[in-house]
Design a protein around this motif. Structure first.
Motif, PDB file in Angstrom:
ATOM      1  N   TYR A  24       0.839  -1.197   0.000  1.00 43.11           N
ATOM      2  CA  TYR A  24       0.000   0.000   0.000  1.00 43.11           C
ATOM      3  C   TYR A  24       0.878   1.253   0.000  1.00 43.11           C
ATOM      4  N   MET A  25       1.899   1.243   0.850  1.00 45.78           N
ATOM      5  CA  MET A  25       2.776   2.412   0.968  1.00 45.78           C
ATOM      6  C   MET A  25       3.602   2.643  -0.296  1.00 45.78           C
ATOM      7  N   VAL A  26       4.050   1.581  -0.942  1.00 49.06           N
ATOM      8  CA  VAL A  26       4.779   1.732  -2.210  1.00 49.06           C
ATOM      9  C   VAL A  26       3.880   2.430  -3.217  1.00 49.06           C
ATOM     10  N   CYS A  27       2.642   1.980  -3.345  1.00 44.36           N
ATOM     11  CA  CYS A  27       1.700   2.601  -4.290  1.00 44.36           C
ATOM     12  C   CYS A  27       1.401   4.047  -3.899  1.00 44.36           C
ATOM     13  N   ALA A  28       1.207   4.285  -2.605  1.00 47.52           N
ATOM     14  CA  ALA A  28       0.912   5.644  -2.140  1.00 47.52           C
ATOM     15  C   ALA A  28       2.076   6.578  -2.442  1.00 47.52           C
ATOM     16  N   GLU A  29       3.305   6.106  -2.239  1.00 47.97           N
ATOM     17  CA  GLU A  29       4.483   6.918  -2.545  1.00 47.97           C
ATOM     18  C   GLU A  29       4.566   7.213  -4.041  1.00 47.97           C
ATOM     19  N   GLU A  30       4.344   6.186  -4.860  1.00 48.00           N
ATOM     20  CA  GLU A  30       4.410   6.368  -6.316  1.00 48.00           C
ATOM     21  C   GLU A  30       3.347   7.341  -6.810  1.00 48.00           C
ATOM     22  N   ASP A  31       2.172   7.324  -6.172  1.00 47.66           N
ATOM     23  CA  ASP A  31       1.073   8.204  -6.570  1.00 47.66           C
ATOM     24  C   ASP A  31       1.152   9.583  -5.933  1.00 47.66           C
ATOM     25  N   GLY A  32       2.126   9.787  -5.039  1.00 49.24           N
ATOM     26  CA  GLY A  32       2.250  11.068  -4.343  1.00 49.24           C
ATOM     27  C   GLY A  32       1.104  11.332  -3.386  1.00 49.24           C
ATOM     28  N   GLU A  33       0.496  10.265  -2.902  1.00 48.92           N
ATOM     29  CA  GLU A  33      -0.656  10.384  -2.006  1.00 48.92           C
ATOM     30  C   GLU A  33      -0.235  10.982  -0.660  1.00 48.92           C
ATOM     31  N   ILE A  34      -1.051  11.857  -0.143  1.00 49.76           N
ATOM     32  CA  ILE A  34      -0.826  12.412   1.193  1.00 49.76           C
ATOM     33  C   ILE A  34      -1.514  11.474   2.177  1.00 49.76           C
ATOM     34  N   LEU A  35      -0.731  10.897   3.068  1.00 49.31           N
ATOM     35  CA  LEU A  35      -1.239   9.889   3.984  1.00 49.31           C
ATOM     36  C   LEU A  35      -1.754  10.493   5.277  1.00 49.31           C
ATOM     37  N   LYS A  36      -2.817   9.913   5.766  1.00 48.91           N
ATOM     38  CA  LYS A  36      -3.358  10.282   7.069  1.00 48.91           C
ATOM     39  C   LYS A  36      -2.386   9.801   8.140  1.00 48.91           C
ATOM     40  N   SER A  37      -2.237  10.566   9.196  1.00 47.37           N
ATOM     41  CA  SER A  37      -1.392  10.137  10.314  1.00 47.37           C
ATOM     42  C   SER A  37      -2.008   8.910  10.969  1.00 47.37           C
ATOM     43  N   PRO A  38      -1.169   8.010  11.480  1.00 49.13           N
ATOM     44  CA  PRO A  38      -1.706   6.808  12.122  1.00 49.13           C
ATOM     45  C   PRO A  38      -2.510   7.138  13.376  1.00 49.13           C
ATOM     46  N   SER A  39      -3.613   6.437  13.529  1.00 50.61           N
ATOM     47  CA  SER A  39      -4.417   6.578  14.740  1.00 50.61           C
ATOM     48  C   SER A  39      -3.662   5.983  15.924  1.00 50.61           C
ATOM     49  N   LYS A  40      -4.001   6.448  17.110  1.00 53.04           N
ATOM     50  CA  LYS A  40      -3.449   5.854  18.330  1.00 53.04           C
ATOM     51  C   LYS A  40      -4.305   4.651  18.691  1.00 53.04           C
ATOM     52  N   LEU A  41      -3.659   3.601  19.168  1.00 56.05           N
ATOM     53  CA  LEU A  41      -4.390   2.378  19.489  1.00 56.05           C
ATOM     54  C   LEU A  41      -5.541   2.622  20.456  1.00 56.05           C
ATOM     55  N   ASN A  42      -5.316   3.479  21.443  1.00 56.16           N
ATOM     56  CA  ASN A  42      -6.367   3.696  22.448  1.00 56.16           C
ATOM     57  C   ASN A  42      -7.523   4.554  21.923  1.00 56.16           C
ATOM     58  N   GLU A  43      -7.426   5.039  20.703  1.00 56.15           N
ATOM     59  CA  GLU A  43      -8.500   5.838  20.111  1.00 56.15           C
ATOM     60  C   GLU A  43      -9.339   5.043  19.105  1.00 56.15           C
ATOM     61  N   ILE A  44      -9.003   3.771  18.917  1.00 52.64           N
ATOM     62  CA  ILE A  44      -9.704   2.940  17.937  1.00 52.64           C
ATOM     63  C   ILE A  44     -10.810   2.158  18.639  1.00 52.64           C
ATOM     64  N   SER A  45     -12.037   2.308  18.152  1.00 54.23           N
ATOM     65  CA  SER A  45     -13.169   1.553  18.700  1.00 54.23           C
ATOM     66  C   SER A  45     -13.169   0.165  18.089  1.00 54.23           C
ATOM     67  N   LEU A  46     -13.297  -0.829  18.945  1.00 50.91           N
ATOM     68  CA  LEU A  46     -13.243  -2.216  18.486  1.00 50.91           C
ATOM     69  C   LEU A  46     -14.493  -2.982  18.886  1.00 50.91           C
ATOM     70  N   LYS A  47     -14.846  -3.969  18.059  1.00 45.35           N
ATOM     71  CA  LYS A  47     -15.916  -4.907  18.397  1.00 45.35           C
ATOM     72  C   LYS A  47     -15.314  -6.019  19.260  1.00 45.35           C
ATOM     73  N   LYS A  48     -16.166  -6.852  19.817  1.00 45.30           N
ATOM     74  CA  LYS A  48     -15.696  -7.958  20.668  1.00 45.30           C
ATOM     75  C   LYS A  48     -14.740  -8.888  19.932  1.00 45.30           C
ATOM     76  N   SER A  49     -14.963  -9.097  18.638  1.00 42.04           N
ATOM     77  CA  SER A  49     -14.157 -10.039  17.866  1.00 42.04           C
ATOM     78  C   SER A  49     -12.898  -9.408  17.265  1.00 42.04           C
ATOM     79  N   GLU A  50     -12.602  -8.165  17.616  1.00 41.00           N
ATOM     80  CA  GLU A  50     -11.479  -7.453  16.998  1.00 41.00           C
ATOM     81  C   GLU A  50     -10.361  -7.158  17.997  1.00 41.00           C
ATOM     82  N   ARG A  51      -9.150  -7.109  17.457  1.00 42.36           N
ATOM     83  CA  ARG A  51      -7.967  -6.697  18.208  1.00 42.36           C
ATOM     84  C   ARG A  51      -7.169  -5.749  17.320  1.00 42.36           C
TER      85      ARG A  51
END
Length: 133
Positions: free
Chosen positions: A50-77
């Motif tokens: 994904y990052m190789v393609c984003a770099e080649e396309d000159g895509e501006i990437l969103k900053s990574p979310s912090k783990l404690n800010e991500i809402s998860l379902k019971k089946s997710e980690r």
């Protein structure tokens, strides 16, 4: 700007049919696996490509979310996935691409009779035409 490392959170969704992998900050960056080990490998591979393609396309990437800010379902980690980009860039640059071309039948027949490797001949001719040693 190209970076050597990227670290983004991935969400592993555990269902009966395996593990679905998604990246909340990278739309369309998805994969799947059957085991945790395979899921981690597939997540790294998906993120790197994904990052190789984003770099080649000159895509501006969103900053990574912090783990404690991500809402998860019971089946997710959520886990952090890190990729070392020079290896991914080199892998993509050295990957093979299939080309379709047309040559006269008599040349094809003669080349096959002499066990000529078409791919090697084409690569050599292209390198020569491009001045690459």
């Amino acid at each position: 700007m190209k970076k050597d490392y990227y670290i983004y959170p991935a969400i592993f969704n555990y269902e009966n049919d395996g593990i679905s992998i998604s990246f909340p900050d990278l739309p369309g960056c998805l994969s799947c696996a059957d085991t945790d080990e395979e899921a981690l490998y597939m997540a790294k591979d998906a993120l790197g490509l994904y990052m190789v393609c984003a770099e080649e396309d000159g895509e501006i990437l969103k900053s990574p979310s912090k783990l404690n800010e991500i809402s998860l379902k019971k089946s997710e980690r959520a886990i952090l996935v890190e990729v070392y980009m020079p290896l991914f860039r080199e892998s993509v640059q050295n990957s093979s691409v299939k080309k379709t071309l047309t040559i006269p039948k008599w040349i094809n027949d003669l080349a096959e009779k002499n066990k000529i490797n078409f791919s090697q001949v084409l690569q050599s001719a292209l390198k020569n035409a491009l001045g690459i040693k």
